[in-house]
Design a protein around this motif. Sequence first.
Motif, PDB file in Angstrom:
ATOM      1  N   LEU A 105      -1.490  14.383   8.080  1.00 40.05           N
ATOM      2  CA  LEU A 105      -0.506  15.325   8.514  1.00 40.05           C
ATOM      3  C   LEU A 105       1.142  14.925   8.174  1.00 40.05           C
ATOM      4  N   SER A 106       1.151  13.789   7.434  1.00 36.71           N
ATOM      5  CA  SER A 106       2.483  13.060   7.059  1.00 36.71           C
ATOM      6  C   SER A 106       3.054  13.852   5.964  1.00 36.71           C
ATOM      7  N   VAL A 107       4.279  13.805   5.600  1.00 34.88           N
ATOM      8  CA  VAL A 107       5.155  14.198   4.445  1.00 34.88           C
ATOM      9  C   VAL A 107       4.839  13.569   3.376  1.00 34.88           C
ATOM     10  N   MET A 108       4.432  14.267   2.091  1.00 30.93           N
ATOM     11  CA  MET A 108       4.313  13.688   1.072  1.00 30.93           C
ATOM     12  C   MET A 108       5.444  14.348   0.183  1.00 30.93           C
ATOM     13  N   ALA A 109       5.988  13.430  -0.890  1.00 28.07           N
ATOM     14  CA  ALA A 109       6.815  14.059  -2.243  1.00 28.07           C
ATOM     15  C   ALA A 109       5.972  14.544  -3.358  1.00 28.07           C
ATOM     16  N   VAL A 110       6.055  15.580  -3.798  1.00 29.92           N
ATOM     17  CA  VAL A 110       5.447  16.051  -4.957  1.00 29.92           C
ATOM     18  C   VAL A 110       6.294  16.304  -6.273  1.00 29.92           C
ATOM     19  N   VAL A 111       6.363  15.527  -7.286  1.00 35.24           N
ATOM     20  CA  VAL A 111       7.302  15.758  -8.505  1.00 35.24           C
ATOM     21  C   VAL A 111       6.383  16.397  -9.199  1.00 35.24           C
ATOM     22  N   CYS A 112       6.938  17.705  -9.646  1.00 35.23           N
ATOM     23  CA  CYS A 112       6.381  18.598 -10.492  1.00 35.23           C
ATOM     24  C   CYS A 112       7.215  19.535 -10.999  1.00 35.23           C
ATOM     25  N   ASN A 113       7.170  19.840 -12.406  1.00 35.54           N
ATOM     26  CA  ASN A 113       8.119  20.934 -13.020  1.00 35.54           C
ATOM     27  C   ASN A 113       9.523  20.273 -13.064  1.00 35.54           C
ATOM     28  N   ASN A 114       9.729  19.067 -13.145  1.00 36.84           N
ATOM     29  CA  ASN A 114      10.996  18.485 -12.972  1.00 36.84           C
ATOM     30  C   ASN A 114      11.699  18.680 -11.848  1.00 36.84           C
ATOM     31  N   GLN A 115      10.982  18.771 -10.715  1.00 36.59           N
ATOM     32  CA  GLN A 115      11.554  19.044  -9.310  1.00 36.59           C
ATOM     33  C   GLN A 115      10.856  18.193  -8.456  1.00 36.59           C
ATOM     34  N   VAL A 116      11.518  18.123  -7.300  1.00 37.06           N
ATOM     35  CA  VAL A 116      10.704  17.596  -6.101  1.00 37.06           C
ATOM     36  C   VAL A 116      10.587  18.490  -4.904  1.00 37.06           C
ATOM     37  N   PHE A 117       9.164  18.686  -4.492  1.00 35.67           N
ATOM     38  CA  PHE A 117       9.077  19.349  -3.230  1.00 35.67           C
ATOM     39  C   PHE A 117       8.194  18.759  -2.455  1.00 35.67           C
TER      40      PHE A 117
END
Length: 233
Positions: A136-148
Amino acid sequence: MFKALTAVAALGAVASAYDLPDNLRRIYDNHRSGGCGNALSGTFSGGAVYCGDIPNTVFLKGNNEYDNMDIDCDGANNHAGDCANDPSGQGQTAFQSTVQNFGISDLDANLHSYVVFGNEGANPSFRPQDHGIQPLSVMAVVCNNQVFYGVWGDTNGFTSTGEASIALGKTCFPNDGLNGDNGHGPNDVLYLAFAGNDAVPGRDGAKWTAGSPEEFQESLRSIGERLVSQLPS
């Protein structure tokens, strides 16, 4: 008219908040080519390995690419909304017993942005906890030229990788018609997990009882941006 323009400007400000910062854009570009120099696992069925090339992180890396985004609908309401046609949804996620302490019965794929990370009971297998990644740690997801941002919310018992909740999928690719039986095929998504307790929001660090995917996503942003800011430049 003024109110309408103000509303549009506000929406633009929210969207721009998830633009790629310079250091993460360079990381994405520099690590995409070639293979993984520090493979932490064997190669999974889609061609990716769990990779330790970036200090204090683990990410999924294919050869000259990253990974795709299959859709996961496990957890609460696993046949609701865009998960209605999911052929393999399960009624619970891997860390249900923990999130039940956060005021919810389980993660809801239609509401919570989460990533399926780790492959247990498979060959090859990979256990993120062995490399400092906390549930349940936070992850960065780079997708479609953005980060969520999402949380590590589930694991895969088989050999496929590159999977996220429908809420995260539709945030990344709102125009792709994603649903429980239709994911994002290209291997251009970077899933980046952060080692250490600082990545764990716990009960009070995220809006687990959020009423919308946008509200939950936004509740992870401050932790996610802090973690990304600490990445090498």
